[in-house]
Design an enzyme around this catalytic site. Structure first.
Site, mmCIF file in Angstrom:
data_model
loop_
_atom_site.group_PDB
_atom_site.id
_atom_site.type_symbol
_atom_site.label_atom_id
_atom_site.label_comp_id
_atom_site.label_asym_id
_atom_site.label_seq_id
_atom_site.Cartn_x
_atom_site.Cartn_y
_atom_site.Cartn_z
ATOM 1 N N ASP A 220 -10.909 1.688 -2.926
ATOM 2 C CA ASP A 220 -11.435 1.332 -1.605
ATOM 3 C C ASP A 220 -12.962 1.274 -1.636
ATOM 4 O O ASP A 220 -13.588 0.726 -0.734
ATOM 5 C CB ASP A 220 -11.009 2.376 -0.560
ATOM 6 N N ASP B 40 0.828 -1.208 0.000
ATOM 7 C CA ASP B 40 0.000 0.000 0.000
ATOM 8 C C ASP B 40 0.865 1.261 0.000
ATOM 9 O O ASP B 40 2.068 1.216 0.316
ATOM 10 C CB ASP B 40 -0.883 -0.035 1.259
HETATM 11 C C1 GLA Z 1 -5.772 1.892 2.447
HETATM 12 C C2 GLA Z 1 -6.157 0.751 1.520
HETATM 13 C C3 GLA Z 1 -7.215 -0.092 2.186
HETATM 14 C C4 GLA Z 1 -6.724 -0.595 3.521
HETATM 15 C C5 GLA Z 1 -6.275 0.567 4.386
HETATM 16 C C6 GLA Z 1 -5.601 0.081 5.637
HETATM 17 O O1 GLA Z 1 -6.810 2.786 2.572
HETATM 18 O O2 GLA Z 1 -6.594 1.240 0.292
HETATM 19 O O3 GLA Z 1 -7.586 -1.164 1.351
HETATM 20 O O4 GLA Z 1 -5.646 -1.477 3.293
HETATM 21 O O5 GLA Z 1 -5.354 1.402 3.704
HETATM 22 O O6 GLA Z 1 -5.183 1.120 6.438
#
Ligand code: GLA
Length: 718
Positions: free
Chosen positions: A538, A464
């Site tokens: 997300d 990420d």
């Molecule tokens: C980001 C990612 C999510 C999740 C969060 C965790 O927003 O896009 O899918 O992994 O971080 O903090």
């Protein structure tokens, strides 16, 4: 076999793929023009283009402006210049002379290198074009070299400042009109397709964020305004780069159009010292006939054949526990979710954020990549064993490029973050960006990830990157590594990221990686070459997702697109959508589950198991087949069709947004079938004629209510 032919007597180079040609011509003025980009021409036909009348005289400007393939700033050229420099004495214009051309053949294709040298200053410029077997995609890059040697007194030559060094300037042919296709977006609403008449002037698509971005994606397509999903010529280009970038679509007042793409953004400067060399990332240009659908399929084929590391590998059905638990962790709860997921047929269990350091909320722990001792007193081993014991692979979330000020890493190395000495350090999601341009930070990052992979039986990483750069400046605050006039942080950061990913992948060849940046903020051809899938957003609301996935599919194949089924009502939008619809939308890519399975009823769990099994039956078609967008999400009824490459099977996912009383479910004409063949729907026992499916269509019997959807799997029976 792709062909690159040099016709020296005409100073022509003809690059020919499967269905298209790209023709370059070196004028008497030593300037490199694009003469043709479109249907195939052989060298003799291409040479006849030289007999066409030259562009009309345009007072006060170069009449060829806007047709240069190597668009170096200078002279009476005022169009977008992809190559702009400042020499140490302040000179800005480039005057390049042709030096040589080289064509090399290799197993998978051919490459052309055209070399130019500055007439006065010590700069060599190479334009390189690569064509792969079986493709029409042209990969173009520039290589720049500072040729300066110390003078007779031993005084070093002055550095050259690069203002822009773009990978390519793609010259469009003359069209009736010009329409630009792009995707725009934001967090939770990535890749929204937008088409608009290209205005006169320069239209800039860009990211200044240090990461590819949610807001724009580094590709653009141009058509004459009449192309449809099924017909018309489409010209596209994309840039393989995961940091800041710029793509300029310029429509000159004389109706000449170019697409120029390159890394960095104005005004980020590079300094090329004596003896130094700079190679730009690749920009890919692709001309196709057959509308936007055919253009996307050609891009998908290019990505599968020349970008992805494991194109023939089926991606597993995953479960990610983030939406179920967020930071609220216990091993027991993770194990319980893993049990439920395994029972549904899930093949990969991914534990998301919250397992490490003091990460019990989003303000602490980033940077400390060891399991939280309270939550995992015996490390990750017991959970991983449990997951493996269930027959699933184990995946782990990491965000290696970031640090929370409240972390051991930051306390030990407060100088490792991106910042400028006299500016504030803007936090975003309580975190700062590690300065990966520094070699010591890159080494640390590699070491931290290497320890995780070497010490644990991890099969998959979700990598990420949750905030953009801010207050980005020198590589080193003390100035020891900083050369004035050289903003190489933006470039070195990304090169070091690639190097770490490449090294980890080489040393752990079984590990697969998902690219994520707060959802779909890091989606591009270069990250696709180093990861195996991309978390598209997300936003897991199935209705919103139809739009996100439609935009995603314009350039990138379903094999790259992570999609989860989560709870209803959706946590982001509050919208309630039936379970089948949520599944059918996520099945259009790499099916994953992300809901709180402990809250799903027995009926939902058993339906989910059926849906996972149904996905597995069509997975090879979706992940490895060809995609036809039958009707886009702007329609009340939308649909996507995936067909096996040998034509033996096809799968249709159809979605009806809202019911209207009295309106029958429409029939859906399909694509890519044999009209003479018959196709069996094993679920109903019904046999369809190919000719009927192609003309009248597939009759849909959708369930009652809004957000009604279906998956139909047909097999050729003769
Ligand atoms: C980001 C990612 C999510 C999740 C969060 C965790 O927003 O896009 O899918 O992994 O971080 O903090």
């Amino acid at each position: 076999m792709p062909q690159i032919v040099h016709v020296p007597e005409h100073r022509l180079w003809v690059l020919t793929g499967v269905e298209s040609s790209y023709v370059l011509h070196l004028g008497r003025d030593e300037l490199l023009r694009s003469l043709h980009w479109g249907p195939r021409l052989d060298p003799e036909q291409a040479a006849s283009l030289l007999e066409f009348p030259p562009p009309r005289h345009r007072s006060c400007e170069d009449p060829y402006d806007g047709t240069y393939d190597l668009s170096a700033a200078g002279g009476l050229r005022y169009g977008h210049a992809g190559l702009q420099v400042r020499f140490a004495d302040g000179t800005r214009d480039l005057e390049l002379a042709f030096v040589s051309s080289r064509i090399s053949q290799y197993d998978a294709g051919a490459e052309l290198t055209l070399e130019f040298a500055e007439l006065h200053y010590p700069l060599a410029v190479e334009a390189r074009y690569r064509l792969h077997r079986g493709s029409d995609a042209i990969e173009r890059r520039l290589v720049l070299r500072h040729l300066g040697a110390p003078d007779a007194r031993g005084i070093a030559a002055e550095p050259i400042t690069l203002v822009r060094a773009e990978s390519a300037t793609w010259v469009l042919p003359r069209l009736e009109d010009y329409r630009l296709s792009q995707v725009r977006g934001q967090w939770n609403a990535e890749t929204q397709l937008h088409r608009t008449v290209l205005p006169y002037g320069e239209t800039l698509l860009a990211s200044r964020r240090g990461v590819t971005s949610h807001q724009a994606n580094p590709w653009a397509m141009i058509d004459d305004g009449t192309a449809t999903e099924e017909s018309g010529s489409v010209y596209g280009c994309a840039l393989a780069w995961s940091g800041s970038w710029q793509l300029t679509a310029e429509r000159m007042p004389a109706d000449v159009v170019t697409l120029s793409a390159g890394y960095g953004h104005t005004p980020i400067l590079r300094r090329l010292g004596p003896g130094e060399r700079l190679e730009t990332p690749v920009s890919v240009g692709l001309y196709t006939e057959g509308g936007f659908g055919a253009a996307s399929r050609a891009w998908h084929d290019y990505v599968r054949a020349h970008v992805l590391a494991h194109p023939d590998e089926l991606r597993p059905v995953l479960y990610n526990s983030w939406e179920a638990t967020e930071f609220d962790y216990t091993v027991k709860r993770q194990q319980a979710l893993a049990d439920r997921a395994a029972a549904l047929g899930v093949e990969l269990f991914v534990m998301d954020d919250g397992w490490f350091g003091a990460r019990t909320h989003d303000a602490a722990g980033l940077g400390d990549w060891t399991p939280n001792p309270d939550r995992f007193p015996h490390g990750l081993g017991p959970l991983i064993e449990h997951v493996h014991g269930l027959g699933m692979k184990f995946g782990l979330w990491v965000e290696p490029e970031m640090v929370n000020p409240d972390s051991d890493l930051y306390r030990a190395h407060p100088d490792w973050v991106i910042h400028q000495p006299h500016r504030r350090r803007t936090e975003n999601r309580n975190q700062l960006v590690l300065n990966l341009a520094r070699a010591d930070v890159a080494d640390w990052m590699h070491g931290a990830m290497e320890r995780l992979l070497a010490g644990n039986a991890i099969d998959f990483l979700k990598w990420d990157m949750n905030r953009p750069f801010s207050e980005a400046g020198p590589i080193d605050a003390d100035g020891c590594d900083y050369r004035p006039g050289d903003d190489r942080l933006w470039f070195d950061y990304i090169h070091n990221l690639y190097a770490v990913l490449d090294r980890l992948r080489a040393d752990h060849p079984h590990v697969r990686i998902e690219s994520c940046a707060s959802g779909g903020g890091r989606l591009d051809l270069a990250i696709a070459a180093r990861t195996d899938q991309v978390w598209a957003s997300d936003n897991t609301d199935a209705a919103d997702r139809r739009h996100i996935q439609h935009g995603f599919s314009q350039l990138y194949p379903a094999q790259l697109m992570g999609a989860w089924v989560t709870d209803s009502p959706n946590p982001f939008t509050g919208r309630a959508v039936p379970l089948d619809y949520r599944f059918h939308v996520a099945m259009a890519g790499l099916l994953g589950l992300g809901g709180d399975l402990d809250r799903w009823s027995e009926a939902e769990l058993s339906r989910a198991a059926e849906m996972v099994a149904a996905y597995k039956a069509v997975r090879p078609l979706i992940q490895l087949g060809t995609q036809h967008r039958l009707r886009g999400p702007e329609h009340e009824l939308s649909a996507v069709q995936y067909t096996a490459r040998d034509g033996s099977q096809t799968a249709v996912l159809a979605y009806l947004r809202a019911r209207r009383f009295g309106r029958a479910d429409p029939e859906l004409p399909l694509r890519a079938l044999d009209p003479a063949a018959r196709y069996l729907d094993a679920a109903t026992g019904r046999v369809h004629h190919g000719a009927v499916l192609l003309s009248r269509g597939l009759p849909l019997e959708l369930p009652a209510g809004d957000y009604a959807s279906t998956l139909i799997h047909l097999r050729r029976v003769e």
